[in-house]
Design a protein around this motif. Structure first.
Motif, PDB file in Angstrom:
ATOM      1  N   LYS A   1     -33.861 -93.887  57.744  1.00 54.76           N
ATOM      2  CA  LYS A   1     -32.981 -93.502  58.855  1.00 54.76           C
ATOM      3  C   LYS A   1     -31.487 -93.719  58.196  1.00 54.76           C
ATOM      4  CE  LYS A   1     -34.856 -96.856  61.721  1.00 54.76           C
ATOM      5  NZ  LYS A   1     -35.334 -97.472  62.976  1.00 54.76           N
ATOM      6  N   TRP A   2     -30.493 -93.278  59.266  1.00 52.47           N
ATOM      7  CA  TRP A   2     -29.171 -92.986  59.178  1.00 52.47           C
ATOM      8  C   TRP A   2     -28.819 -92.801  57.560  1.00 52.47           C
ATOM      9  CZ3 TRP A   2     -31.149 -97.619  60.813  1.00 52.47           C
ATOM     10  CH2 TRP A   2     -31.613 -97.799  62.134  1.00 52.47           C
TER      11      TRP A   2
ATOM     12  N   ASP B   1     -27.061 -98.486  57.622  1.00 50.52           N
ATOM     13  CA  ASP B   1     -27.156 -99.660  58.220  1.00 50.52           C
ATOM     14  C   ASP B   1     -26.489-100.835  57.320  1.00 50.52           C
ATOM     15  OD1 ASP B   1     -29.300 -98.650  56.923  1.00 50.52           O
ATOM     16  OD2 ASP B   1     -30.651-100.211  58.409  1.00 50.52           O
TER      17      ASP B   1
ATOM     18  N   HIS C   1     -33.455 -93.969  65.779  1.00 52.40           N
ATOM     19  CA  HIS C   1     -34.601 -93.142  65.073  1.00 52.40           C
ATOM     20  C   HIS C   1     -33.776 -92.446  64.161  1.00 52.40           C
ATOM     21  CE1 HIS C   1     -37.674 -94.401  67.553  1.00 52.40           C
ATOM     22  NE2 HIS C   1     -36.944 -93.946  68.680  1.00 52.40           N
TER      23      HIS C   1
ATOM     24  N   SER D   1     -39.164 -93.495  55.200  1.00 47.45           N
ATOM     25  CA  SER D   1     -38.687 -92.415  55.882  1.00 47.45           C
ATOM     26  C   SER D   1     -37.290 -93.141  56.449  1.00 47.45           C
ATOM     27  CB  SER D   1     -39.158 -92.134  57.115  1.00 47.45           C
ATOM     28  OG  SER D   1     -40.534 -91.305  56.676  1.00 47.45           O
TER      29      SER D   1
ATOM     30  N   ARG E   1     -32.133 -88.406  59.262  1.00 46.01           N
ATOM     31  CA  ARG E   1     -33.042 -89.252  58.717  1.00 46.01           C
ATOM     32  C   ARG E   1     -34.054 -88.781  57.794  1.00 46.01           C
ATOM     33  NH1 ARG E   1     -37.350 -92.286  62.209  1.00 46.01           N
ATOM     34  NH2 ARG E   1     -37.758 -93.283  60.353  1.00 46.01           N
TER      35      ARG E   1
ATOM     36  N   HIS F   1     -34.450-103.128  60.171  1.00 44.35           N
ATOM     37  CA  HIS F   1     -34.082-104.411  59.487  1.00 44.35           C
ATOM     38  C   HIS F   1     -33.307-105.139  59.953  1.00 44.35           C
ATOM     39  CE1 HIS F   1     -36.966-102.352  56.328  1.00 44.35           C
ATOM     40  NE2 HIS F   1     -36.935-103.510  55.765  1.00 44.35           N
TER      41      HIS F   1
ATOM     42  N   PHE G   1     -41.765 -96.373  68.646  1.00 47.63           N
ATOM     43  CA  PHE G   1     -41.463 -97.709  68.341  1.00 47.63           C
ATOM     44  C   PHE G   1     -40.197 -97.634  67.474  1.00 47.63           C
ATOM     45  CE2 PHE G   1     -42.179 -98.420  63.838  1.00 47.63           C
ATOM     46  CZ  PHE G   1     -42.609 -96.959  63.244  1.00 47.63           C
ATOM     47  N   VAL G   2     -39.361 -98.685  67.534  1.00 54.10           N
ATOM     48  CA  VAL G   2     -38.239 -98.947  66.444  1.00 54.10           C
ATOM     49  C   VAL G   2     -38.481-100.102  65.449  1.00 54.10           C
ATOM     50  CG1 VAL G   2     -35.881 -99.343  66.414  1.00 54.10           C
ATOM     51  CG2 VAL G   2     -36.897 -97.960  68.330  1.00 54.10           C
ATOM     52  N   ARG G   3     -38.228 -99.854  64.134  1.00 50.57           N
ATOM     53  CA  ARG G   3     -38.344-100.690  63.236  1.00 50.57           C
ATOM     54  C   ARG G   3     -36.582-100.705  62.594  1.00 50.57           C
ATOM     55  NH1 ARG G   3     -37.472-104.877  59.856  1.00 50.57           N
ATOM     56  NH2 ARG G   3     -38.857-105.095  58.225  1.00 50.57           N
TER      57      ARG G   3
ATOM     58  N   GLY H   1     -43.964 -96.111  56.477  1.00 52.77           N
ATOM     59  CA  GLY H   1     -42.679 -95.728  57.105  1.00 52.77           C
ATOM     60  C   GLY H   1     -41.424 -96.068  56.525  1.00 52.77           C
TER      61      GLY H   1
ATOM     62  N   CYS I   1     -45.225 -97.966  60.675  1.00 55.09           N
ATOM     63  CA  CYS I   1     -44.865 -99.152  59.805  1.00 55.09           C
ATOM     64  C   CYS I   1     -45.989 -99.567  58.941  1.00 55.09           C
ATOM     65  CB  CYS I   1     -44.365-100.270  60.743  1.00 55.09           C
ATOM     66  SG  CYS I   1     -43.556-101.537  59.779  1.00 55.09           S
TER      67      CYS I   1
HETATM   68  N1  LIG Z   1     -31.755 -97.206  57.001  1.00 52.52           N
HETATM   69  C1  LIG Z   1     -32.986 -97.614  57.427  1.00 52.52           C
HETATM   70  N2  LIG Z   1     -34.319 -96.871  57.371  1.00 52.52           N
HETATM   71  C2  LIG Z   1     -35.169 -97.219  57.828  1.00 52.52           C
HETATM   72  C3  LIG Z   1     -35.660 -98.639  58.428  1.00 52.52           C
HETATM   73  C4  LIG Z   1     -34.220 -99.478  58.350  1.00 52.52           C
HETATM   74  O1  LIG Z   1     -34.471-100.795  58.657  1.00 52.52           O
HETATM   75  N3  LIG Z   1     -33.171 -98.880  57.833  1.00 52.52           N
HETATM   76  N4  LIG Z   1     -36.766 -99.273  58.700  1.00 52.52           N
HETATM   77  C5  LIG Z   1     -37.717 -98.352  58.100  1.00 52.52           C
HETATM   78  C6  LIG Z   1     -39.213 -98.852  58.527  1.00 52.52           C
HETATM   79  S1  LIG Z   1     -39.611-100.334  57.720  1.00 52.52           S
HETATM   80  C7  LIG Z   1     -39.892 -98.209  59.189  1.00 52.52           C
HETATM   81  S2  LIG Z   1     -41.545 -98.400  59.772  1.00 52.52           S
HETATM   82  C8  LIG Z   1     -39.190 -96.825  59.790  1.00 52.52           C
HETATM   83  C9  LIG Z   1     -39.346 -96.967  61.513  1.00 52.52           C
HETATM   84  O2  LIG Z   1     -38.747 -95.679  61.940  1.00 52.52           O
HETATM   85  P1  LIG Z   1     -38.546 -95.878  63.548  1.00 52.52           P
HETATM   86  O3  LIG Z   1     -37.567 -97.059  63.880  1.00 52.52           O
HETATM   87  O4  LIG Z   1     -37.722 -94.424  63.950  1.00 52.52           O
HETATM   88  O5  LIG Z   1     -39.773 -95.968  64.378  1.00 52.52           O
HETATM   89  O6  LIG Z   1     -38.055 -96.632  59.629  1.00 52.52           O
HETATM   90  C10 LIG Z   1     -37.474 -97.056  58.228  1.00 52.52           C
HETATM   91  N5  LIG Z   1     -36.449 -96.484  57.840  1.00 52.52           N
END
Ligand SMILES: Nc1nc2c(c(=O)[nH]1)N[C@H]1C(S)=C(S)[C@@H](COP(=O)(O)O)O[C@H]1N2
Ligand SMILES: [Mo]
Length: 422
Positions: free
Chosen positions: A270-271, A211, A252, A268, A257, A102, A98-100, A265, A153
């Motif tokens: 990302k970027w 991001d 991801h 954790s 990350r 913002h 899955f991808v989440r 979630g 999430c």
């Molecule tokens: N920089 C950043 N990190 C983020 C997010 C984001 O939108 N931007 N979304 C978060 C949320 S709410 C979740 S649930 C997870 C989702 O990780 P995935 O997209 O690798 O599954 O990343 C988290 N890290």
């Protein structure tokens, strides 16, 4: 435009994404170069062609393909269909994880990317302009660790507050597919913090993504960031650069990350671009107005900031699956908890009247999931409701109803999965 309304929000994001795409050819080229470099540095076969192909095919905020047999798309988020885990091994393959997002997946040039650490919890790097920096190659050269961990999430299962409990909540109406387990390789955050000059007075560590700023209901909340206590940061948190043995895919978190095992979630990040280390508690919208429990059962400022995920179970079946009458079907599923390994799973095929133990595959693992199966010989045709109920090593069993909160977090109740026998 009401940005709390998901449809409005999604439309705005789609417009922004189309605007961005008109200038993204150079970004795509940059990414194919970066994946090549990342792979070369990591000693793996380069995959630039595949990466640019998937980016070129992207029609939304997410870069990887989102075939409808694997995903349900909710705006800038993509939910895994649980039937896509049927026949898979322990880990969730990248093509169905899955991808989440913002906002949307940024394409980052790893050659100029730097991780910056700063703050009052470090010796001699009080501000971002005096940060301790690490390049991608620097991180690849540090001691690494590989862990298996789920990322889930906090709103996973949110849709069931409405469909099962008749309660209104805001946010993406996920079913149970906003979770995946991967193998993550990277540098323990503790190693990087020690090298950056962590002091004994540090209390909070706040990674921030690269991001775009997150805008909700007309308020710009800045870049996605959320503090974690230094004790957790030093325990099992990873700065991951590989997922399932490959360089992190763009969606991801490429190039790096944060992975915070068992926690919500949102922890954790990302970027990741910078990490503030502080000798005083840190705050961001993601540990104050989001990712706390709000509602009649909670104080006005909400619960304490959320930490661990709750216990859940899912069948590896389509929603409204059709099963054959007159023969035994082996039902498969997985259960997981952020509070400890899952130790037992019970299944009901009659809407919750009778329960029997599922056969589990080996012991559960903390921070991972437990696979199980349950042979079922339906006794009649027509609609049936399947239920799975897990118990973890803390003795917590999934309840019949989850505790209401306005943002629909931490749905832990047993999910009623409809199937038709014909
Ligand atoms: N920089 C950043 N990190 C983020 C997010 C984001 O939108 N931007 N979304 C978060 C949320 S709410 C979740 S649930 C997870 C989702 O990780 P995935 O997209 O690798 O599954 O990343 C988290 N890290
Ligand atoms: Mo999330």
């Amino acid at each position: 435009m009401d940005l709390k309304n998901e449809a409005d929000y999604d439309r705005l994001r789609a417009t922004q994404w189309r605007a961005r795409n008109t200038m993204s050819r150079r970004a795509l080229f940059r990414m194919s170069a970066t994946v090549g470099l990342g792979a070369a540095v990591g000693g793996m076969a380069p995959r630039p062609a595949a990466a640019s192909r998937s980016a070129a095919a992207a029609t939304g905020p997410i870069v990887k393909p989102l075939p409808p047999e694997l995903f349900v798309v909710h705006g800038s988020n993509a939910e895994m269909r649980w039937e896509a885990m049927r026949g898979q091994g322990y880990h969730t393959p990248i093509d169905r994880f899955f991808v989440r997002d913002h906002t949307s997946t940024p394409l980052i040039d790893v050659r100029s990317w730097r991780l910056r650490l700063f703050g009052s919890g470090l010796h001699g790097s009080p501000t971002l302009d005096r940060a301790v920096t690490f390049s991608y190659e620097d991180l690849l050269g540090l001691p690494s660790r590989e862990i298996s961990a789920f990322i889930e999430c906090t709103g996973n299962g949110r849709g069931f507050y409405t469909t099962q409990q008749n309660q209104q909540v805001s946010g993406t109406a996920w079913k149970l597919g906003a979770v995946g387990v991967a193998r993550w390789r990277g540098v323990p955050l503790s190693v990087v913090l020690e090298r950056a000059g962590l002091t004994r007075h540090a209390v909070d560590v706040m990674p921030r993504g690269l991001d775009a700023d997150y805008v909700d209901a007309g308020t710009n909340h800045g870049r996605v960031r959320r503090p974690i206590p230094v004790a957790k940061a030093l325990d099992d948190v990873l700065l991951a650069y590989e997922m399932n043995g490959r360089p992190l895919p763009p969606d991801h978190g490429f190039p790096v990350r944060v992975v915070v095992p068992s926690w919500v979630g949102i922890s954790s990040i990302k970027w990741v671009g910078d990490i503030e280390v502080s000798d005083a508690p840190l705050f961001s919208p993601w540990n104050t107005q989001y990712y706390r429990l709000f509602g009649p059962d909670y104080p006005p400022e909400g619960s304490a900031p959320l930490t661990r995920q709750v216990i859940k179970s899912a069948f590896e079946l389509p929603w409204d699956a059709t099963l054959s009458a007159g023969r035994t079907t082996v039902l498969h599923g997985r259960s997981w908890s952020g509070h400890g390994a899952v130790r037992q799973v019970e299944v009901s095929t009659d809407g919750g009247a009778n329960w029997r133990q599922a056969r589990t595959h080996g012991p559960g693992r903390p921070g991972g999931w437990l696979r199980w199966e349950f042979p079922w010989h339906p006794d009649g045709t027509g609609p049936h409701t399947l239920l799975a109920r897990a118990t973890d090593t803390t003795g917590t069993t999934q309840p019949d109803t989850a505790r209401y909160n306005t943002l629909g977090y931490l749905f832990d109740a047993v999910v009623r999965h409809p199937v038709t026998v014909s």
